[in-house]
Structures are given as C-alpha cells and as structure tokens.
Design a protein around this motif. Sequence first.
Motif, PDB file in Angstrom:
ATOM      1  N   VAL A 186     -10.919  -7.369  -9.392  1.00 51.72           N
ATOM      2  CA  VAL A 186     -11.850  -8.424  -9.787  1.00 51.72           C
ATOM      3  C   VAL A 186     -13.113  -8.398  -8.941  1.00 51.72           C
ATOM      4  O   VAL A 186     -14.120  -8.997  -9.320  1.00 51.72           O
ATOM      5  CB  VAL A 186     -11.201  -9.820  -9.697  1.00 51.72           C
ATOM      6  N   CYS A 187     -13.075  -7.727  -7.792  1.00 51.33           N
ATOM      7  CA  CYS A 187     -14.310  -7.444  -7.053  1.00 51.33           C
ATOM      8  C   CYS A 187     -14.983  -6.294  -7.787  1.00 51.33           C
ATOM      9  O   CYS A 187     -14.625  -5.126  -7.590  1.00 51.33           O
ATOM     10  CB  CYS A 187     -14.019  -7.055  -5.611  1.00 51.33           C
ATOM     11  N   ILE A 197      -5.453  -7.024  -4.766  1.00 50.01           N
ATOM     12  CA  ILE A 197      -4.814  -5.717  -4.906  1.00 50.01           C
ATOM     13  C   ILE A 197      -3.540  -5.843  -5.741  1.00 50.01           C
ATOM     14  O   ILE A 197      -3.295  -5.042  -6.653  1.00 50.01           O
ATOM     15  CB  ILE A 197      -4.502  -5.120  -3.520  1.00 50.01           C
ATOM     16  N   ALA A 198      -2.731  -6.855  -5.440  1.00 47.95           N
ATOM     17  CA  ALA A 198      -1.482  -7.057  -6.195  1.00 47.95           C
ATOM     18  C   ALA A 198      -1.772  -7.263  -7.675  1.00 47.95           C
ATOM     19  O   ALA A 198      -1.060  -6.730  -8.542  1.00 47.95           O
ATOM     20  CB  ALA A 198      -0.714  -8.238  -5.617  1.00 47.95           C
ATOM     21  N   ASP A 199      -2.809  -8.031  -7.990  1.00 49.27           N
ATOM     22  CA  ASP A 199      -3.185  -8.239  -9.389  1.00 49.27           C
ATOM     23  C   ASP A 199      -3.603  -6.929 -10.046  1.00 49.27           C
ATOM     24  O   ASP A 199      -3.242  -6.652 -11.186  1.00 49.27           O
ATOM     25  CB  ASP A 199      -4.342  -9.243  -9.468  1.00 49.27           C
ATOM     26  N   ALA A 200      -4.386  -6.143  -9.315  1.00 55.84           N
ATOM     27  CA  ALA A 200      -4.931  -4.911  -9.884  1.00 55.84           C
ATOM     28  C   ALA A 200      -3.840  -3.910 -10.238  1.00 55.84           C
ATOM     29  O   ALA A 200      -3.972  -3.150 -11.200  1.00 55.84           O
ATOM     30  CB  ALA A 200      -5.926  -4.278  -8.914  1.00 55.84           C
ATOM     31  N   LEU A 204       0.824  -1.211   0.000  1.00 61.62           N
ATOM     32  CA  LEU A 204       0.000   0.000   0.000  1.00 61.62           C
ATOM     33  C   LEU A 204       0.857   1.260   0.000  1.00 61.62           C
ATOM     34  O   LEU A 204       0.527   2.249  -0.667  1.00 61.62           O
ATOM     35  CB  LEU A 204      -0.934   0.001   1.215  1.00 61.62           C
ATOM     36  N   ARG A 205       1.949   1.234   0.732  1.00 64.85           N
ATOM     37  CA  ARG A 205       2.826   2.421   0.790  1.00 64.85           C
ATOM     38  C   ARG A 205       3.493   2.702  -0.548  1.00 64.85           C
ATOM     39  O   ARG A 205       3.941   3.825  -0.800  1.00 64.85           O
ATOM     40  CB  ARG A 205       3.889   2.234   1.876  1.00 64.85           C
ATOM     41  N   SER A 206       3.567   1.702  -1.405  1.00 67.21           N
ATOM     42  CA  SER A 206       4.237   1.870  -2.703  1.00 67.21           C
ATOM     43  C   SER A 206       3.294   2.349  -3.803  1.00 67.21           C
ATOM     44  O   SER A 206       3.749   2.631  -4.919  1.00 67.21           O
ATOM     45  CB  SER A 206       4.863   0.543  -3.134  1.00 67.21           C
ATOM     46  N   LEU A 207       2.004   2.458  -3.519  1.00 66.51           N
ATOM     47  CA  LEU A 207       1.030   2.763  -4.564  1.00 66.51           C
ATOM     48  C   LEU A 207       1.013   4.245  -4.921  1.00 66.51           C
ATOM     49  O   LEU A 207       1.168   5.120  -4.067  1.00 66.51           O
ATOM     50  CB  LEU A 207      -0.374   2.333  -4.117  1.00 66.51           C
ATOM     51  N   SER A 208       0.773   4.511  -6.188  1.00 60.42           N
ATOM     52  CA  SER A 208       0.582   5.883  -6.659  1.00 60.42           C
ATOM     53  C   SER A 208      -0.877   6.276  -6.467  1.00 60.42           C
ATOM     54  O   SER A 208      -1.746   5.407  -6.265  1.00 60.42           O
ATOM     55  CB  SER A 208       0.939   5.966  -8.139  1.00 60.42           C
TER      56      SER A 208
END
Length: 283
Positions: A37-38, A159-162, A24-28
């Motif tokens: 997929v949800c 989340i990782a997939d997304a 999460l800390r690495s996300l833009s």
Amino acid sequence: MKSPEPILVAPLFRELDGHLLNLLRSLSPKDWQRPTVCSAWSVKDITSHLLDSALRRLSMQRDGYVPPDAPKGFASYTELVAYLNRLNSEWTSATSRLSPTVLIGLMEKFTAELAEFFESADPFAPALFSVAWAGESESLMWFDIAREFTERWHHQRQIADAVDRSTPIDERHLYYPVLDTFMRALPQTYRDVSAPEGTLVAVKVVGQAGGDWFVRREANAWKLYYEVEDVADSVVTLDPSIAWKLLTKRTDRATARARFPNLRIDGEIAYGEPVLEIVSVMA
C-alpha cells in the motif's frame, strides 16, 4: 474522566521484530517483490526502510553521531517531511542491490541492538526527536519510543497484507499500544475545529484489541481523555482491520469514506468527520 498515561512499550520490541524476522524468512523470491500500500515500495523496500530506521536511531541516539550534512533545523513540518522522504528514497535506492538474505541478517543484528537501547533508556528523559504529528515540539522518550513502535508495527502489517498472511502482531498486547499511540494525534487533528465548550467526540475501535478514546473541547482547545461518562456528541466507530490503515494515511474525508465504507459516524457528523483526516505518521 481519565487522562492519558505514558505508553511503555520498550519491552515489546524484541517480540515485534521477532515476528517480522519469522515472516521475512518465510517469503519466496516473488514475495519480496510484491507491491504494498506504500505505492512506491515493494515488500523488500519496506524491509530496507525498517532496517534504515533502526540504524539511524542507533547512530544518532545511542552513538551521538550527527551526519555532516544534517540540517540544523526545519522551517516547517512540510520541510521536515520532505527531508525524511528524501532520506528514505536514497536509502531504498542504495539497498536495492542487497539480497533478502543480507537484509535479514542485518535486521536480526540491529533490531536486537535497538531493543537493547530502548530497554535501557529512561522513558521520562527528553527525547532527541519530538513527535511532530502529535503537535509536540518537545517530547519525552517514552512517546518517541512508542512512535517508533507504531512505525515498526504498521510497516510489518503492510508486509503481511502484501503477501496475504495472518500475523500475531494483531494480538491485543501488540496492537492496542499502537492504537493508543496513534490516538495521541486527536487533539492536533481537531486543533482548528470550532465547537461549543464541552463538545465531546468518541473514537471507538471494536474488537479484542480495541478501545475508546475521547476528545473534548475545553478552554478553546481539545483534550484527550479515556473512560468519559458523558454522552458523546459524535461517535466514530472503526473496525480493527481498517483502524491502522486510516490512522497511517493522510487523506481527505471523501476519500476516507470511499476507502472505508464500513466506518460509521453516529450523532453530529460534522464533529466526527475530522477523525477521517487524522495522520499518526510523518506524512
């Protein structure tokens, strides 16, 4: 034949949620809004949901707090799922006003408290919540904790997939317990499948995190086993990249086959196909 044993994953929550916080800390800013997929949830919505699941467990299980509007019970599994879906929708709507930074801060604090609670719990005490998708009306704490572990694992994987990232949660010591917990749904999945006494179905997940699980027809019921020496009447083989997706999405057989073309069923197709309808989440 070897029967199932308790799945003791309480010591793994700190590592699992640590990987989530790092991700999460690495996300833009754009990553937080990516679809998942949800279908109704973005990356940010799933993160909010994981925070909610931690807060609800701490409030109800650790603190003994019962919300004033909480139902006394449910007339059916469908009614329970509808209630949970409503709670999830209310929460993600309310937390849409929170920033990613606030969510990460809250997640860091309360996932640590959740891990501490699970580490201190008696795994063989009665659980407050039964694992309904496994057909249980009463469960032991270890199973409820394992169920929560799968919830946190598979949403983190989504989340990782997304955001198209590799993730260390695919390593065996974190992924295999998830698969093992999911497979506890096999007897429930097969409960209405008619077959001769002794019919044996094998489910194989290949790869370093995989394993073999068996359901056998005995005394008008299906029982779960490991390390069965008999030849299975049907063998369902799953790649680890699709196994968790199949096991967390209720679907019909035709849709599952179209969605996972590299899924293989050898032997008696009719005995293996019910695996395609397994669901190991509340859905």
